[in-house]
Design a protein around this motif. Structure first.
Motif, PDB file in Angstrom:
ATOM      1  N   PRO A 528      30.943  32.489   3.151  1.00 54.95           N
ATOM      2  CA  PRO A 528      30.232  31.699   4.168  1.00 54.95           C
ATOM      3  C   PRO A 528      29.501  32.611   5.142  1.00 54.95           C
ATOM      4  CG  PRO A 528      32.569  31.759   4.674  1.00 54.95           C
ATOM      5  CD  PRO A 528      32.404  32.451   3.363  1.00 54.95           C
ATOM      6  N   VAL A 529      28.183  32.680   5.029  1.00 52.05           N
ATOM      7  CA  VAL A 529      27.377  33.573   5.850  1.00 52.05           C
ATOM      8  C   VAL A 529      26.607  32.806   6.906  1.00 52.05           C
ATOM      9  CG1 VAL A 529      25.541  35.302   5.806  1.00 52.05           C
ATOM     10  CG2 VAL A 529      27.162  35.171   3.922  1.00 52.05           C
ATOM     11  N   HIS A 530      26.180  31.586   6.562  1.00 50.79           N
ATOM     12  CA  HIS A 530      25.368  30.797   7.480  1.00 50.79           C
ATOM     13  C   HIS A 530      26.156  30.426   8.726  1.00 50.79           C
ATOM     14  CE1 HIS A 530      27.596  27.938   4.973  1.00 50.79           C
ATOM     15  NE2 HIS A 530      27.608  27.173   6.050  1.00 50.79           N
ATOM     16  N   GLU A 531      25.447  30.022   9.759  1.00 52.70           N
ATOM     17  CA  GLU A 531      26.112  29.549  10.961  1.00 52.70           C
ATOM     18  C   GLU A 531      26.939  28.321  10.618  1.00 52.70           C
ATOM     19  OE1 GLU A 531      23.489  28.866  14.176  1.00 52.70           O
ATOM     20  OE2 GLU A 531      22.659  30.891  14.164  1.00 52.70           O
ATOM     21  N   ALA A 532      28.085  28.239  11.231  1.00 47.93           N
ATOM     22  CA  ALA A 532      29.011  27.164  10.891  1.00 47.93           C
ATOM     23  C   ALA A 532      28.379  25.797  11.136  1.00 47.93           C
ATOM     24  CB  ALA A 532      30.288  27.301  11.715  1.00 47.93           C
ATOM     25  N   THR A 533      28.425  24.949  10.086  1.00 49.95           N
ATOM     26  CA  THR A 533      27.943  23.580  10.247  1.00 49.95           C
ATOM     27  C   THR A 533      28.976  22.790  11.029  1.00 49.95           C
ATOM     28  OG1 THR A 533      28.981  22.859   8.199  1.00 49.95           O
ATOM     29  CG2 THR A 533      26.738  23.742   8.035  1.00 49.95           C
ATOM     30  N   GLU A 534      28.622  21.556  11.324  1.00 53.60           N
ATOM     31  CA  GLU A 534      29.549  20.717  12.095  1.00 53.60           C
ATOM     32  C   GLU A 534      30.865  20.540  11.350  1.00 53.60           C
ATOM     33  OE1 GLU A 534      29.607  16.266  14.118  1.00 53.60           O
ATOM     34  OE2 GLU A 534      27.697  17.207  13.591  1.00 53.60           O
ATOM     35  N   ALA A 535      30.760  20.331  10.015  1.00 49.96           N
ATOM     36  CA  ALA A 535      31.977  20.139   9.216  1.00 49.96           C
ATOM     37  C   ALA A 535      32.799  21.421   9.165  1.00 49.96           C
ATOM     38  CB  ALA A 535      31.597  19.696   7.805  1.00 49.96           C
ATOM     39  N   GLU A 536      32.109  22.568   9.012  1.00 49.16           N
ATOM     40  CA  GLU A 536      32.814  23.843   8.953  1.00 49.16           C
ATOM     41  C   GLU A 536      33.432  24.186  10.300  1.00 49.16           C
ATOM     42  OE1 GLU A 536      30.261  26.234   5.562  1.00 49.16           O
ATOM     43  OE2 GLU A 536      29.506  26.082   7.593  1.00 49.16           O
ATOM     44  N   ALA A 537      32.715  23.858  11.368  1.00 50.07           N
ATOM     45  CA  ALA A 537      33.262  24.097  12.709  1.00 50.07           C
ATOM     46  C   ALA A 537      34.538  23.285  12.906  1.00 50.07           C
ATOM     47  CB  ALA A 537      32.219  23.734  13.763  1.00 50.07           C
ATOM     48  N   GLU A 538      34.507  22.071  12.394  1.00 49.44           N
ATOM     49  CA  GLU A 538      35.690  21.214  12.503  1.00 49.44           C
ATOM     50  C   GLU A 538      36.848  21.818  11.717  1.00 49.44           C
ATOM     51  OE1 GLU A 538      37.634  17.932  14.122  1.00 49.44           O
ATOM     52  OE2 GLU A 538      35.613  18.716  14.509  1.00 49.44           O
ATOM     53  N   GLN A 539      36.537  22.358  10.537  1.00 47.83           N
ATOM     54  CA  GLN A 539      37.576  22.982   9.725  1.00 47.83           C
ATOM     55  C   GLN A 539      38.135  24.222  10.421  1.00 47.83           C
ATOM     56  OE1 GLN A 539      36.237  24.380   5.928  1.00 47.83           O
ATOM     57  NE2 GLN A 539      38.286  24.846   5.165  1.00 47.83           N
ATOM     58  N   LEU A 540      37.258  25.006  11.041  1.00 47.00           N
ATOM     59  CA  LEU A 540      37.720  26.193  11.756  1.00 47.00           C
ATOM     60  C   LEU A 540      38.592  25.818  12.947  1.00 47.00           C
ATOM     61  CD1 LEU A 540      34.456  28.333  11.675  1.00 47.00           C
ATOM     62  CD2 LEU A 540      36.651  29.025  10.718  1.00 47.00           C
ATOM     63  N   LEU A 541      38.222  24.737  13.606  1.00 43.17           N
ATOM     64  CA  LEU A 541      39.010  24.293  14.762  1.00 43.17           C
ATOM     65  C   LEU A 541      40.400  23.831  14.357  1.00 43.17           C
ATOM     66  CD1 LEU A 541      36.227  22.383  16.738  1.00 43.17           C
ATOM     67  CD2 LEU A 541      37.312  24.542  17.384  1.00 43.17           C
ATOM     68  N   HIS A 542      40.536  23.411  13.102  1.00 42.34           N
ATOM     69  CA  HIS A 542      41.836  22.948  12.607  1.00 42.34           C
ATOM     70  C   HIS A 542      42.347  23.857  11.497  1.00 42.34           C
ATOM     71  CE1 HIS A 542      39.971  19.384  14.474  1.00 42.34           C
ATOM     72  NE2 HIS A 542      41.216  19.098  14.849  1.00 42.34           N
ATOM     73  N   LEU A 543      42.019  25.143  11.600  1.00 36.00           N
ATOM     74  CA  LEU A 543      42.381  26.091  10.557  1.00 36.00           C
ATOM     75  C   LEU A 543      43.893  26.227  10.425  1.00 36.00           C
ATOM     76  CD1 LEU A 543      41.148  28.001   8.495  1.00 36.00           C
ATOM     77  CD2 LEU A 543      41.123  29.797  10.230  1.00 36.00           C
ATOM     78  N   GLU A 544      44.598  26.132  11.544  1.00 40.31           N
ATOM     79  CA  GLU A 544      46.055  26.240  11.494  1.00 40.31           C
ATOM     80  C   GLU A 544      46.658  25.186  10.568  1.00 40.31           C
ATOM     81  OE1 GLU A 544      44.976  27.847  15.622  1.00 40.31           O
ATOM     82  OE2 GLU A 544      44.268  26.333  14.217  1.00 40.31           O
ATOM     83  N   GLU A 545      46.129  23.961  10.649  1.00 39.50           N
ATOM     84  CA  GLU A 545      46.652  22.887   9.806  1.00 39.50           C
ATOM     85  C   GLU A 545      46.389  23.176   8.335  1.00 39.50           C
ATOM     86  OE1 GLU A 545      44.910  19.255  11.164  1.00 39.50           O
ATOM     87  OE2 GLU A 545      45.391  19.675  13.266  1.00 39.50           O
ATOM     88  N   THR A 546      45.196  23.737   8.042  1.00 42.10           N
ATOM     89  CA  THR A 546      44.859  24.069   6.647  1.00 42.10           C
ATOM     90  C   THR A 546      45.796  25.136   6.113  1.00 42.10           C
ATOM     91  OG1 THR A 546      42.537  23.601   7.147  1.00 42.10           O
ATOM     92  CG2 THR A 546      43.004  24.816   5.124  1.00 42.10           C
ATOM     93  N   ILE A 547      46.062  26.166   6.921  1.00 39.65           N
ATOM     94  CA  ILE A 547      46.941  27.245   6.479  1.00 39.65           C
ATOM     95  C   ILE A 547      48.358  26.726   6.281  1.00 39.65           C
ATOM     96  CG2 ILE A 547      47.969  29.450   7.162  1.00 39.65           C
ATOM     97  CD1 ILE A 547      45.338  30.160   8.528  1.00 39.65           C
ATOM     98  N   HIS A 548      48.781  25.810   7.146  1.00 38.51           N
ATOM     99  CA  HIS A 548      50.154  25.303   7.064  1.00 38.51           C
ATOM    100  C   HIS A 548      50.399  24.433   5.839  1.00 38.51           C
ATOM    101  CE1 HIS A 548      52.122  27.047  10.423  1.00 38.51           C
ATOM    102  NE2 HIS A 548      51.323  26.529  11.339  1.00 38.51           N
ATOM    103  N   THR A 549      49.339  24.061   5.134  1.00 39.88           N
ATOM    104  CA  THR A 549      49.562  23.351   3.869  1.00 39.88           C
ATOM    105  C   THR A 549      50.107  24.303   2.805  1.00 39.88           C
ATOM    106  OG1 THR A 549      47.283  23.753   3.126  1.00 39.88           O
ATOM    107  CG2 THR A 549      47.710  21.698   4.324  1.00 39.88           C
ATOM    108  N   ARG A 550      49.977  25.605   3.033  1.00 36.43           N
ATOM    109  CA  ARG A 550      50.478  26.609   2.083  1.00 36.43           C
ATOM    110  C   ARG A 550      51.539  27.516   2.684  1.00 36.43           C
ATOM    111  NH1 ARG A 550      47.517  28.297  -2.287  1.00 36.43           N
ATOM    112  NH2 ARG A 550      48.033  30.457  -1.784  1.00 36.43           N
ATOM    113  N   LEU A 551      51.630  27.555   4.007  1.00 38.27           N
ATOM    114  CA  LEU A 551      52.573  28.463   4.669  1.00 38.27           C
ATOM    115  C   LEU A 551      53.402  27.670   5.675  1.00 38.27           C
ATOM    116  CD1 LEU A 551      53.266  31.589   4.997  1.00 38.27           C
ATOM    117  CD2 LEU A 551      51.873  31.467   7.062  1.00 38.27           C
ATOM    118  N   ILE A 552      54.687  27.848   5.600  1.00 34.49           N
ATOM    119  CA  ILE A 552      55.602  27.111   6.472  1.00 34.49           C
ATOM    120  C   ILE A 552      55.920  27.930   7.714  1.00 34.49           C
ATOM    121  CG2 ILE A 552      57.855  25.992   6.611  1.00 34.49           C
ATOM    122  CD1 ILE A 552      55.811  24.665   4.709  1.00 34.49           C
ATOM    123  N   ASP A 553      55.797  27.257   8.889  1.00 31.80           N
ATOM    124  CA  ASP A 553      56.170  27.838  10.191  1.00 31.80           C
ATOM    125  C   ASP A 553      55.331  29.081  10.498  1.00 31.80           C
ATOM    126  OD1 ASP A 553      57.399  28.041  12.606  1.00 31.80           O
ATOM    127  OD2 ASP A 553      59.416  28.316  11.843  1.00 31.80           O
TER     128      ASP A 553
END
Length: 837
Positions: A528-553
C-alpha cells in the motif's frame, strides 16, 4: 555581485537607463537604418553596372542575412564568454529575454509596482513557461490571479539602483541555469527558472502557495523545452542521441588534425570506435557523475599510469561515462594531452573467438602495435574481470599479455568491472590491480534521475501516445528508490514509468499522473503506497481489532505496533530511520514471533514478507561475514541481501541477545540512520522496514516472579531496568519501544486453542473434510497444554501429538473420507473423533 566558479557576474544595459521615449526612438532609428541599408544593398547588388559596387552590395546582403539569422540571440553566446573575470550577463541575454525584461522594467517604473512581479507577469505569456505549468499540473490561471493580487497591492517606487540590483541578482541565477541547460543565450525560461531561488518574501510566498520548488520548476521547463523541440523534430530513439541535436550517418575517422596518426585495421575489426558513435549523435548523453567524469579525465591525461578502472554495480553508469568521454573528445572538452584522441572499445570475446593460443598472441600483438603506432587511441575494455578468470586459457593469456603493457604506460586504458568481480578476480592479482587507478561509480541522485526521466519521457510520450506530467516522473523516481532496489536509478524508475504508461495506454488514458505510477507500483510489489483511503484509514484506526483476530491479548505490544503503522501511513514517521524498531521481551511462547507474523500478513500482504533471523546462528565474530557479506564478494550478506531484495518488510531478529557483540553494534547504525554498509561497500536502506528484536533475557526473573504471584506490571518495569545487564545502554535507548509480553492466562490459552483448532479446520476443508470441535475438546487442550513458564508452545505440541497425528492416520486408512464430517470431543483425558453420518 555574484561569483559562480571564478566568474564575477554583474548586469548593466545602457538601454534601460534611457526613458521609454528614448528606447522607442533608438528602435525606430535602428529599424530605419537597417531598412535603408537593405534597400541600398539590393540596389547595388542587382542594379549597379559597376562590378565593385555590385560586390559591395552582395557583401552587405550577406551581412544582413547573417544578422537576420542571429536576430534572436544576444551580443555574445554563453559558450564564447571568458571563464574568469568580471562578466556582464546582459551581453548573453537573448532578444526575447531582453524584450520581456524591458517591458517589465518600464511598466514597474510607471505603475510603481514590484519589478519581479511585473516580470513574472510577462513571463507567463512565454510559450515554454505556459507549457511548464501543464507539466507541473498547476493551473496557470490561478497562478496568474494570485500574481495579479500581489501586484495590485502596490508599494513605494523602487529607486533605479535598487531595480538594477534586483535584476543583477535574478539574472545571475538565470545565467547559471542557462549554463546548466547548455543554452547559447539566457532565455526567458532561464529567467523564470531563477525565481524560486530568490530570497524575496512576495516571490517566496507566491511559489509556496503552489508548492513549487526550484527543482520542480527547472524540471518542468526542461520537459516543456524538449517536448516543444520534439514536436518540430523527431526525438532520438534512445537517450544517447540527446548528446547531439543533429544526427548523421556514422563516419569512421582515424586521422588526427596533425596528420600523424596511423590506421588501425585490426583494432577496428575487434573493437568499436565510440568517438565515431559520438560524432553521429548515437552516444554521449550523461546526467550526473560529474566527480567521476573529472577524475577519469585527469587519470587518462596524466603521463604516468594513465589507466582508469570504473568500478560500480550494474546500471551505475560505467558504460555511460565511457560514451560521454568519447563525446567530450569530439568536442575538445578535455585537457591538451587528450586532444585528437580516439576512444575505441576492444571486445575481448571477439578477439579470442576461434583463435588458438599462438593466433591469439598474434592478434593481440598486432592490436597493441597499431595503437602505439597510431598514437591517438584510448583503449576501453568492458568487464576487465574476465581477463583475470582462470577458467579460460584464452582470457588468461590476454591478461598476461596486457598487464605488462599497462604497466609500461604505452597508451591510456579505461576499464569497467563490478564490485564483487573486482574483489574476487582483480584485487587478488596485485599486478593487474596495480595497473589501474580505481574510480568508484555511485548511483546518481534522485534529482539527477528525474532529469534523465525528463529526457526519457519525451521519447516515451511518442511511443505510448500518453502525455506525461512531471509529478509522474518524480513519483517514479521516488517510489523506485524506495521500493524497487533490485536495480539502481535511473533504470528502476524507467521500468516503473514504462509499466505505468503501458497500463495507462490499455485504459485509454491521455495523461499519466503520479497516482497512475503509484497504481503500477502497487500492482507490482503488493504494497500500500497510495495515501490511505477512507476505508483504509478506518482499517488503520481499528488495526488492533484486526490483529487480535490472530493474536490473543498482549494489548501493549499490539497498540505499539499499530501506532507505528498509523504514523507511517499518515506520513508522520521519523525520517532517516526504520518505520519502527521494537524490542519484544518476555517468556517463551507468549506471542512475540506470532505478532511479527501477524503484522507481516496484515500490513505487508503475507507472512512471507517477514524475514526471520535466528541470532543464535551469529554468536561468533566470524559470523558477521555471513550477516553482511565478504569483502571479496564470495559470500553474500544474509541480512543486506534480504533487504535489497525486499526493502519493505518485517525483519525478525529472534533471540537477539544471543548474537555476538560486534553484530549487536551494527544495529546502532541501523536503528538510528536506517542504513547499513555491506561487505562490498554498498549502502542498504532500512527506511521501509519494521525491525523486531525478540529476547528471552532474564526470563528466569519473569518465571520466578510469576510463581511468587507478583503482578505483570511490576515484573515488566523491573525487567526493563535490568536490560542493560544484557545490552549496551546506547543500544537499548535506540529502540522505538521496549514491550514486555505478559504470561498467558488459562483464558488466553483457551482462545488460542480455539484459534489453532480453527486453523486445522481450514486445512481439512481444503480436502473436503469438515471438522467440528466441542467445548470439551478445547478444555482438554488447555488442561494438557497449560504451563505458565512456556506459554503456548506446549499447547501446540499437544495439538500435534494428540489431534493432528491421529487424524493423519485416519485419513490414510480412509476412516475419514473426502466429503465427510466429524466431531472432535473429549472423554476424560482422551480426544474422540466421531464421524457424522
Amino acid at each position: 555581485m555574484h561569483s559562480p566558479n571564478s566568474r564575477t557576474l554583474t548586469f548593466d544595459d545602457s538601454r534601460l537607463h534611457m526613458t521609454g521615449v528614448g528606447r522607442f526612438a533608438v528602435r525606430v532609428v535602428s529599424s530605419t537604418a537597417l531598412l535603408v541599408l537593405a534597400v541600398a544593398a539590393a540596389t547595388l547588388a542587382f542594379s549597379s553596372d559597376i562590378i565593385s559596387l555590385r560586390a559591395i552590395g552582395f557583401l552587405l546582403l550577406l551581412f544582413l542575412a547573417d544578422r537576420a539569422r542571429h536576430a534572436g540571440g544576444g551580443d555574445r553566446p554563453i559558450s564564447r564568454l571568458p571563464r574568469t573575470g568580471v562578466l556582464n550577463v546582459g551581453v548573453c541575454l537573448s532578444s526575447r529575454g531582453f524584450a520581456v525584461l524591458e517591458r517589465a522594467f518600464e511598466r514597474s517604473g510607471i505603475k510603481r509596482t514590484d519589478l519581479y512581479l511585473e516580470l513574472l507577469h510577462d513571463l507567463m505569456g512565454v510559450p515554454e513557461v505556459a507549457a511548464s505549468f501543464e507539466r507541473l499540473e498547476v493551473s496557470a490561471r490561478e497562478f496568474r490571479e494570485r500574481l495579479e493580487a500581489l501586484t495590485q497591492s502596490g508599494g513605494a517606487r523602487e529607486p533605479q539602483e535598487e531595480r538594477f540590483r534586483k535584476l543583477e541578482a535574478l539574472l545571475s541565477l538565470a545565467f547559471a541555469r542557462g549554463v546548466a541547460a547548455h543554452h547559447e543565450f539566457v532565455e526567458p525560461a532561464d529567467i523564470f527558472a531563477a525565481f524560486p531561488s530568490l530570497d524575496t518574501p512576495a516571490i517566496t510566498r507566491l511559489f509556496s502557495m503552489f508548492s513549487l520548488t526550484a527543482a520542480e520548476v527547472h524540471g518542468a521547463l526542461l520537459f516543456a523545452e524538449l517536448a516543444r523541440r520534439a514536436s518540430r523534430f523527431s526525438p532520438p530513439d534512445s537517450l544517447g542521441g540527446f548528446a547531439h541535436v543533429l544526427r548523421r550517418g556514422v563516419r569512421h575517422r582515424v586521422m588526427n588534425r596533425a596528420w600523424t596518426a596511423r590506421p588501425t585495421p585490426t583494432l577496428d575489426r575487434y573493437g568499436t570506435d565510440f568517438t565515431d558513435l559520438a560524432r553521429a549523435g548515437a552516444a554521449g548523453f550523461l546526467v550526473g557523475h560529474a566527480a567521476e567524469m573529472e577524475r577519469l579525465v585527469d587519470v587518462l591525461a596524466r603521463p604516468l599510469n594513465p589507466n582508469a578502472l570504473l568500478v560500480g554495480d550494474a546500471g551505475a553508469g560505467k558504460e555511460t561515462l565511457v560514451a560521454h568521454l568519447a563525446w567530450r573528445l569530439t568536442k575538445d572538452e578535455v585537457p591538451p594531452a587528450l586532444f585528437d584522441k580516439r576512444l575505441v572499445g576492444l571486445d575481448i570475446s571477439r578477439l579470442v573467438a576461434g583463435a588458438a593460443a599462438e593466433e591469439l598472441h598474434t592478434r593481440l600483438q598486432q592490436v597493441v602495435r597499431e595503437i602505439i603506432d597510431a598514437g591517438n587511441v584510448i583503449l576501453s575494455i568492458f568487464d576487465v574481470h574476465n581477463l583475470a578468470k582462470t577458467s579460460s586459457a584464452a582470457y588468461l593469456s590476454v591478461a598476461d599479455a596486457l598487464t605488462p603493457i599497462l604497466m609500461d604506460n604505452a597508451f591510456p586504458v579505461v576499464g569497467t568491472t563490478y564490485p564483487r568481480e573486482y574483489a574476487a578476480s582483480i584485487e587478488p592479482r596485485s599486478d593487474l590491480a596495480a595497473a589501474f587507478e580505481v574510480i568508484r561509480v555511485q548511483e546518481i541522485s534522485e534529482e539527477e534521475a528525474v532529469t534523465v526521466l525528463v529526457y526519457d519521457g519525451v521519447i516515451l510520450e511518442r511511443q505510448f501516445r500518453v502525455r506525461v506530467t512531471l509529478g509522474a516522473l518524480r513519483g517514479a523516481v521516488t517510489l523506485a528508490k524506495k521500493y524497487l532496489r533490485e536495480k539502481l536509478l535511473p533504470a528502476s524508475a524507467e521500468e516503473l514509468l514504462k509499466s505505468a504508461l503501458a497500463l495507462a495506454e490499455r485504459r485509454g488514458d491521455k495523461v499519466l499522473r503520479r497516482e497512475d505510477v503509484v497504481r503500477a507500483l502497487e500492482a507490482r510489489v503488493n504494497i500500500p503506497v497510495h495515501e490511505a483511503t477512507e476505508a483504509e484509514a478506518e482499517q488503520l484506526l481499528h488495526l488492533e481489532e484486526t490483529i487480535h483476530t490472530r493474536l490473543i491479548d498482549q494489548e501493549e505490544a499490539v497498540k505499539s505496533v499499530s501506532d507505528a503503522l498509523r504514523e507511517y501511513r499518515s506520513g508522520l514517521a521519523r525520517k532517516g530511520g526504520p518505520i519502527a524498531n521494537f524490542l519484544f521481551v518476555g517468556p517463551t511462547g507468549v506471542g512475540k514471533t506470532e505478532l511479527a507474523k501477524t503484522l507481516a500478513k496484515v500490513q505487508f500482504g503475507a507472512e512471507t514478507a517477514m524475514v526471520r533471523f535466528d541470532m543464535t546462528e551469529y554468536q561468533d565474530a566470524a559470523s558477521i561475514t555471513r550477516f553482511l557479506g565478504a569483502p571479496d564478494g564470495t559470500i553474500d550478506g544474509a541480512l543486506t541481501r534480504a533487504v535489497r531484495e525486499r526493502p519493505y518488510c518485517v525483519i525478525l531478529l529472534d533471540e537477539f541477545e544471543k548474537a555476538h557483540a560486534d553484530i549487536l553494534d551494527l544495529f546502532l547504525q541501523v536503528f538510528d540512520d536506517g542504513r547499513l554498509t555491506d561487505g562490498l561497500g554498498r549502502t542498504v536502506n532500512f527506511e521501509n522496514t519494521i525491525l523486531i528484536a525478540t529476547s528471552n533475557a532474564h526470563s528466569d526473573i519473569v518465571n520466578d516472579s510469576l510463581r511468587q504471584g507478583k503482578p505483570m506490571g511490576e515484573i515488566a518495569e523491573y525487567l526493563k531496568s535490568r536490560l542493560t545487564d544484557v545490552f549496551k545502554p546506547e543500544l537499548v535507548n535506540r529502540f522505538s519501544r521496549i514491550v514486555v509480553f505478559k504470561n498467558l492466562s488459562p483464558e488466553d490459552l483457551r482462545k488460542i486453542a480455539a484459534l489453532q483448532v480453527k486453523d486445522l479446520a481450514k486445512v481439512l476443508a481444503e480436502q473436503g473434510i469438515t471438522l467440528e470441535a466441542d467445548a470439551s475438546a478445547i478444555e482438554l487442550l488447555v488442561k494438557l497444554g497449560y504451563e505458565p513458564a512456556f506459554g503456548a508452545r506446549p499447547l501446540r505440541r499437544v495439538l500435534e501429538e494428540k489431534i493432528r497425528a491421529p487424524l493423519a492416520e485416519k485419513i490414510l486408512k480412509k476412516e475419514i473420507a473426502r466429503g465427510g464430517t466429524f466431531t472432535l470431543s473429549a472423554e476424560g483425558e482422551v480426544f474422540r473423533f466421531v464421524t457424522k453420518e
